[in-house]
Every structure is written in C-alpha cells, then in structure tokens.
Design a protein around this motif. Structure first.
Motif, PDB file in Angstrom:
ATOM      1  N   ALA A   1      38.502 -12.358  39.083  1.00 49.27           N
ATOM      2  CA  ALA A   1      39.221 -13.629  38.886  1.00 49.27           C
ATOM      3  C   ALA A   1      40.190 -13.572  37.716  1.00 49.27           C
ATOM      4  O   ALA A   1      41.190 -14.294  37.711  1.00 49.27           O
ATOM      5  CB  ALA A   1      38.223 -14.771  38.672  1.00 49.27           C
ATOM      6  N   GLY A   2      39.898 -12.711  36.727  1.00 48.75           N
ATOM      7  CA  GLY A   2      40.648 -12.851  35.496  1.00 48.75           C
ATOM      8  C   GLY A   2      41.341 -11.622  34.932  1.00 48.75           C
ATOM      9  O   GLY A   2      41.998 -11.711  33.891  1.00 48.75           O
TER      10      GLY A   2
ATOM     11  N   PRO B   1      35.329 -11.304  29.937  1.00 40.44           N
ATOM     12  CA  PRO B   1      36.773 -11.157  29.753  1.00 40.44           C
ATOM     13  C   PRO B   1      37.221 -11.963  28.528  1.00 40.44           C
ATOM     14  O   PRO B   1      38.178 -12.715  28.577  1.00 40.44           O
ATOM     15  CB  PRO B   1      37.366 -11.717  31.045  1.00 40.44           C
TER      16      PRO B   1
ATOM     17  N   GLN C   1      40.733 -12.344  27.019  1.00 42.23           N
ATOM     18  CA  GLN C   1      41.720 -13.140  27.725  1.00 42.23           C
ATOM     19  C   GLN C   1      41.508 -14.642  27.556  1.00 42.23           C
ATOM     20  O   GLN C   1      42.388 -15.422  27.870  1.00 42.23           O
ATOM     21  CB  GLN C   1      41.680 -12.802  29.217  1.00 42.23           C
TER      22      GLN C   1
ATOM     23  N   LEU D   1      32.710 -10.430  39.523  1.00 45.14           N
ATOM     24  CA  LEU D   1      33.451 -11.602  40.015  1.00 45.14           C
ATOM     25  C   LEU D   1      34.349 -12.170  38.919  1.00 45.14           C
ATOM     26  O   LEU D   1      35.484 -12.595  39.182  1.00 45.14           O
ATOM     27  CB  LEU D   1      32.484 -12.661  40.544  1.00 45.14           C
ATOM     28  N   ASP D   2      33.859 -12.179  37.688  1.00 43.02           N
ATOM     29  CA  ASP D   2      34.691 -12.674  36.574  1.00 43.02           C
ATOM     30  C   ASP D   2      35.942 -11.816  36.408  1.00 43.02           C
ATOM     31  O   ASP D   2      37.036 -12.345  36.216  1.00 43.02           O
ATOM     32  CB  ASP D   2      33.891 -12.662  35.263  1.00 43.02           C
ATOM     33  N   TRP D   3      35.768 -10.502  36.472  1.00 43.97           N
ATOM     34  CA  TRP D   3      36.934  -9.634  36.309  1.00 43.97           C
ATOM     35  C   TRP D   3      37.906  -9.772  37.466  1.00 43.97           C
ATOM     36  O   TRP D   3      39.128  -9.771  37.266  1.00 43.97           O
ATOM     37  CB  TRP D   3      36.505  -8.176  36.133  1.00 43.97           C
TER      38      TRP D   3
ATOM     39  N   ASP E   1      30.730 -16.841  27.984  1.00 41.77           N
ATOM     40  CA  ASP E   1      30.716 -15.595  28.746  1.00 41.77           C
ATOM     41  C   ASP E   1      31.468 -14.554  27.952  1.00 41.77           C
ATOM     42  O   ASP E   1      32.621 -14.750  27.593  1.00 41.77           O
ATOM     43  CB  ASP E   1      31.370 -15.802  30.104  1.00 41.77           C
TER      44      ASP E   1
ATOM     45  N   PRO F   1      40.815 -18.201  31.995  1.00 39.81           N
ATOM     46  CA  PRO F   1      40.617 -17.793  33.389  1.00 39.81           C
ATOM     47  C   PRO F   1      39.285 -18.297  33.917  1.00 39.81           C
ATOM     48  O   PRO F   1      38.323 -18.464  33.163  1.00 39.81           O
ATOM     49  CB  PRO F   1      40.630 -16.265  33.312  1.00 39.81           C
ATOM     50  N   ALA F   2      39.257 -18.550  35.205  1.00 39.43           N
ATOM     51  CA  ALA F   2      38.007 -18.944  35.852  1.00 39.43           C
ATOM     52  C   ALA F   2      37.009 -17.800  35.765  1.00 39.43           C
ATOM     53  O   ALA F   2      37.386 -16.638  35.840  1.00 39.43           O
ATOM     54  CB  ALA F   2      38.277 -19.293  37.313  1.00 39.43           C
ATOM     55  N   ARG F   3      35.742 -18.141  35.601  1.00 37.10           N
ATOM     56  CA  ARG F   3      34.689 -17.123  35.561  1.00 37.10           C
ATOM     57  C   ARG F   3      33.626 -17.456  36.598  1.00 37.10           C
ATOM     58  O   ARG F   3      32.511 -17.850  36.265  1.00 37.10           O
ATOM     59  CB  ARG F   3      34.108 -17.057  34.155  1.00 37.10           C
ATOM     60  N   PRO F   4      33.982 -17.300  37.872  1.00 40.02           N
ATOM     61  CA  PRO F   4      33.062 -17.746  38.925  1.00 40.02           C
ATOM     62  C   PRO F   4      31.745 -16.978  38.947  1.00 40.02           C
ATOM     63  O   PRO F   4      30.725 -17.524  39.362  1.00 40.02           O
ATOM     64  CB  PRO F   4      33.862 -17.510  40.214  1.00 40.02           C
TER      65      PRO F   4
END
Lengths: 296, 296, 296
Positions: B280-281, A253, A256, B276-278, A250, A265-268
């Motif tokens: 979360a992170g 982000p 990070q 959603l990714d941002w 992905d 970090p989680a990437r839901p």
C-alpha cells in the motif's frame, strides 16, 4: 417531530444514548450469541474472527439441510450475497425459512446488488421474507430501494448522504431497519434516523469489513430485540474500533509516515490485527470519548 | 541482439526502466482497476487484500452466469486453478469467453498443473484461448510448455533458471507473456527476457503469495497495454515489497533472532501484515534503491 | 500398570519424553511432509499457513477425482467436517479410500458432530474406515463415542476431563488415537493417556486453531509412524506456541492491559501473526522449559 401515516411523513433525527450502546456491547460479551453465517467465501474467515473478537460464537453451517436444522438453534442469522451461487441460494432460502419459522432475526447484506442478475433477483426474493436488518453501501441500498419504489439507477460511487432517502424508503417499504454505511453511516427504521461519523478510509482497503459489520448487526440483534438500537450499536462500535485500529502505531513504513494524518499512507496489513484487538477489548471510556454522532 | 523468425532464434535480455515500472504503480493507484478474480478458495481473502493494498478493486464473482456478465465490466480477469472443481471450470470458461469477447486481458495461474488430471486438462484448454499472461513456478511452466512442445516431465523442485527455456518456448507457442517465479523471477514475451532478484524465502512460507502475484499481474495489465511491461511491474513490485516485509522488525521471537540474516528464523506471521502495508505504501525512492535486476 | 483384554481394563498414564517430542518437530521441519487437506472453507487459509509455518507442505486438492489421485502422493490426509456439503463428502470419501489403499494415515476432525445430521451421519461412516487420529473437543468426542457405545447425549460445554472416558472408549472401539482438546488436552490410544496443560484462552477467540491442530496431527503422523507420539507432539507444540503467542507484547490497547494476566483483555488479532511466528521458530530450550504435562 410528530410521525404520521403520510408516506411522505418526515423522519425524526434520533441519536441513541452512547452509554446504552456500550451496555449492549457488554451484554453481547456476556451472552455470547450464536450467529449462523451464510457468508461469502472471500471473507468468511475474517467474519468469523470479528464475531469471535466481539464475544459472539460464529457458525458457518452451509449445507441446505443442516442450515435448516441450525438456524432455529442460533440467536440470529446473517446472509451475505458476495459469492452467491445457485446451490448457496438454496441453502440461504432454507435457513431464512427456518429462522423465520422459529422467530429468529436475520440480516441481509446485498453485496453488489443491482449489477448482477442472480444476486439481484435473489435479493429481491429475500426482501419479501422479512429481514430484520439490511446493511449495505449507498449503491446497494439505492438499488434495493429503486426496485421497490420505481427503478432508480445504481450509482456505484454514491455517497451515503445521497442514499439516505432511499434507505428510509426501503425501511418503510420492507418494515426493516436499514444500516447504510459510507463515510458517514446511517441507521434508520423508516422513522428514526441516527448518524455516525467514525471509521477511517483504510477500512475500505481491507476486504470484509463491511461484510463483518453485517454479521455484527446479527450479533447485536441476537441479544437486543430493538432492531434499530442493535444496528446502531453494531455501526457505532465498528466505527470506533476501526478508527482506533487505523491509527495504531506501526513501525514498518515509518520513514514515509509524516505527522500529517491525511498524507500518511494506508496500512491495511497492520490494521487487521489491531482491529480485532480493539473489537475484543475496547473499554467504555474510549468508546464514549470517541463516538461521533452525525447529523441525519 | 537481432531477432529472427527462426524458432531457435535468440532472445534479447531486456531490463525495463525502473522508473517506468514505478510509474505504473502510481497509475494503478490512481486508476484503481476493477479485477475479476476466479481464485482458489484457500487464498481468495489474501488475494483480495493484496489487490486492495495495491490500490486495485477486486471482485470475486463466481456464479457462471454472473461471471459472464461481470468479466466485460472488469478491467482484467485472473484465473487460478488451485482448488478447481467441475462447476468452477464452467464459470471460468464463461468468464474467459466473455473477457475475450470484450477485449479484456486475462491471466492464468496454473497451480500444480501436470500432477493432477482435471486441472492439467483444463489448463491446456485455457491455453488455447489466449491468456495475456501466464504466471507459474518452474514445475508448472515446464509442465505447460512440455505439453505444448513435446512432453517434458515435471520437476517439482526445478529452479527457475532451469525452466527459462520452457518459459520462452511457452510464450512463443501461445503468444503470451510468461512470468516464471522462483528464487530469481523471469518475465518473457518470447523475445525479451527480464530477470529480477528480489524477494525473500519467507514468501514460500505464506500461502497465496504466488497466487496474489498472478492477480497483481492482472491488475497491472488492466492499466497497461504492454503486457510484458505490466508483468515486469507486478513481479518487481511484489519482490521489493516482499523483501522489505521479510526484514520488518518483529519483537516476538527476538531472543532467537541473531544478527545473521541466514540463520534468523522465518517469521511468516509478521510478514503478512507488513507485506500488505508495503504494497500500500512503498515509495519510489525505496523501490528504485532496492530493485535488483538479474541476468537472464 | 498392567494392560489386559478386559474392556474395562485400566489405562496407563504415560507422558512422552519432551526431548523426543521436540525431535519430531525437527524431523518435520527437515522432511517437509506433503499434507492433503480437505478442510472447511472458513479456516483453510489459516490451516495452510499453520502447516507452512511448521515446515510442512499443505495442498488443498478438492475435486473428487483429483483428491483420489493426490491422496496416495501425500504423506498424510486431513479431513475436516466444518462446512460439509454433499459434493464435499463425495471428495472426502474418494480421498480416504485412496489414502487407505496406499497406506497413508489420515486424521478426522468431526467439527460440531452430534448436532447436525449430514455431518453426524458422515462422521460415523468415516469412523468405520480407520482414521489414524481423531481430534475433537469434549462435545465432539462424547458424540462420537456415544454413538459407538450406546447413545450419550452431547454436552457442548463439557470440559475435556469429563470426556476422557469417552475418548478412551472411542480409541479402543475404533483402533484410533484420540486427541481430546480443551483447557487440558489429552491424547490416548486406548491404553496410554498423556495430558498437557499449555495453551491460552485466546486460542478459543481465533477461528481455526482447533482445525489447524487436526492438520498438525496429520503433519506429525506423516513423519512418525507412532500415531500416539505424533498426536502428542502436535498437541504439545501447538499448546506451547499458543501460550507464547498469547503473551506476546502488543502495543495497541496497552492502556487497558494491566499487569494481571487474568484481567488483561484478549488480543486475538495480535495473536495470529505471533502464533505463526512461534510455530515457525520455537526453539528446543523454550519448548522444554514451558511444556506442562497434566495428570490424566
């Protein structure tokens, strides 16, 4: 390990053959079972997309009269108590009765049972009418087993290992297969216990992954009369696909995301499309390579 | 600027410290507040996923009896009138009453209020029972304030600047914090007014972004007793994450996307997973670098 | 080919001008029609996002009283029977009556009609109150036409070609435009028949693509009084966007994706965000280059 009629008889750790599990995935894709879902409204879109990705044909027929007409036509029925209301309970009763009369298997997902009165009462009513498979987390399985066996309290943070005795007791008491999910997943029919250690923590950060697994159990039991094997295939395939999707590349982000998978970090958001892609396309080689049995 | 007891007293522009806002994000991630949502059915999946991405624990418990049982257990309650029906109003009333009795804060999202009779009547009923935060767009806030203060008509295309006096009046009349969102977002408790200029127009092209912001206000007020600060954190964090997600790299219609951000086509599909990714992170550095206060 | 009053009169193959269809897409983006949707709960989030991506403004107003208030305000109404219940039928009746009284066009999506009694009875009731456009697959159109013309059985696996005579008969009997979708899509008003051969099989693996097309028909008929042309634009634009989205680059299961498009695994997860992006951004050149008429 010999099985006896003793209620305290030991269970046998039993790991199904991975190739046999993948062959069920192929059978599901070929036969496209029709799955009747009375789901919760939060997740029914995701549940339908998971079933379609697997190769099954979902149908959410929710009116009580139509549900009774439709359940015998479907290959299996999936009941999820997440957003239960009284009118929905009427439709679920009608669907279960019709499915049982027609010899169609059905799956119970007792979302948040134990904490709330309508669903707890209704879940116990449904337990008495022969679910083929019960799929829940540790708290839910302990709550259901406790009421069946003597009132254990609900631990919402319980680990799946701690709930395994409850799962075995529930399976024996109800003649059902129990799929107990958590960091480690277990599938038991009260005699055999299989464990699986796939998946990823991000699956807890997307609503409906557990609910969709329950519907996936229905899809597999719709094409496989061995209910324990069907639930094992659902749990194993879900875990491997989830693990692959969680580690998908992905770009968002990226600054990070370090090389260390733990601190990443989680990437839901990215997980969801990737998960559906893997459900639709995971090949046998990747499945066999990645499936991780766990000790029961 | 001194505050007085005069109903025409001036408000004080007040911008919360950005580092303090981000520390609330970290608190939310650590404490994982349990948020009871009585949402609209169109967006409840997205709302649940936004809350999970933030680190909160959403629960959509919708039966009136269960809603009354559950509201005191949750850290905060979020009420959204988007697909209101009479049975849903019964459940919302029960949940609000139970939340108030237990001292739990609750948030009101008065979707499309002013235009339609059931929700307008019900929104005014709910205004009388002490929402902690009201989150709406210009038209909705004007409609609520107008009824409270003397009947201003609804302008569905009103800019948020034009509705700021209505937001301040509503906050004072109801003792609530009002989060007024639009191209510029404002948060006021009737005395202090903060403004934020983040976000992106594509957020208007995805259903539920505003509804999810209301639930996000509930998540922050579930971990922070200063309701104005909680609403500021929700609005600021949503805006920065939305802005980043809108500018995410997307390879699909790339031939059409020029270097000019204004003429670039909206990519609402790519926005959602990235958003959603941002949520979360997003890290502190990016938040502090990108947060843009606006004059109130 | 001359048209006569003979019930067995021939139809005229008629392909609308592609540039004219794209100009309707531009009109829709400029005018942002307000579309009232009484949809099924499984897909309403996706339907709303498709309408927003197109540039329309969706509104799911579901209470019967509010639905009657709102239908005259909207530019068009979309009715979808996928998760029909008795209370929902009451709201749909109220909305259709109000839309008809105000001269607003409405679209019927008769999901799974023919198999289940409540929706079949209700679909026939609705057929009598003048839908502008009926959008369904082969089985659904045959079921509706059969009841109108003499009882043909439902074939759930019927190809759209096989249902074209039923579509023409239904259009004539009801004075409606019928959009019949499948591998080939047809749009007929009983006289003219247009065919389109875009799209991709993955569109069957994502829930709600067909339902969203029905709402898209409502969006186009909300800005174009020629209902046949409006339905042609909806079908053509959906097909081209779906085809582009299905072929979008996806890095996830890349090792399995060979150069041969036929053997490539479906990627329903990646399809969804890409589909919304294309709906929002498809340019005229790509539309004209890719649109494929089909013989009727």
């Amino acid at each position: 390990m010999p099985l006896t009629s003793d209620p305290h008889r030991p269970t046998a750790p039993a790991q199904p053959d991975a190739g046999r599990l993948y062959s069920l995935v192929e059978t599901l894709r070929q036969r496209a079972p029709l799955i009747h879902c009375l789901s919760n409204t939060v997740v029914e879109n995701f549940v339908a997309n998971v079933l379609l990705a697997l190769g099954a044909a979902p149908a959410m027929v929710v009116d009580a009269g139509e549900a009774a007409e439709f359940a015998p036509v479907a290959d299996a029925l999936s009941i999820n108590l997440g957003t239960l209301t009284e009118p929905q309970a009427v439709a679920m009763r009608a669907a279960v009765q019709a499915a049982n009369a027609a010899g169609r298997p059905w799956v119970l997902d007792p979302v948040a049972v134990g904490h709330l009165s309508l669903r707890t009462r209704f879940a116990h009513e449904l337990l008495a009418v022969a679910p083929a498979i019960i799929r829940g987390n540790a708290s839910e399985i302990i709550a259901l087993a406790g009421a069946a066996g003597g009132g254990r309290c609900v631990e919402s943070t319980a680990r799946s290992e701690a709930a395994l005795p409850a799962a075995i007791a529930l399976a024996r008491a109800r003649g059902a297969v129990v799929a107990l999910t958590g960091e480690t997943d277990y599938v038991t029919d009260g005699e055999r216990v299989a464990g699986f250690a796939n998946g990823d923590p991000v699956m807890q950060r997307v609503t409906g992954v557990g609910c969709a697994l329950s519907a996936t159990c229905a899809a597999f039991v719709g094409i496989c009369s061995d209910r324990w094997l069907a639930a094992c295939a659902a749990v194993a395939y879900t875990g491997v696909c989830g693990q692959l999707a969680a580690r998908a590349h992905d770009v968002t982000p990226s600054a990070q995301a370090g090389p260390d998978a733990v601190s990443r970090p989680a990437r839901p958001g990215s997980f969801m499309p990737s998960y559906l892609d893997w459900l639709a396309g995971l090949g046998q080689d990747d499945f066999l390579r990645l499936l991780r049995p766990a000790d029961a």
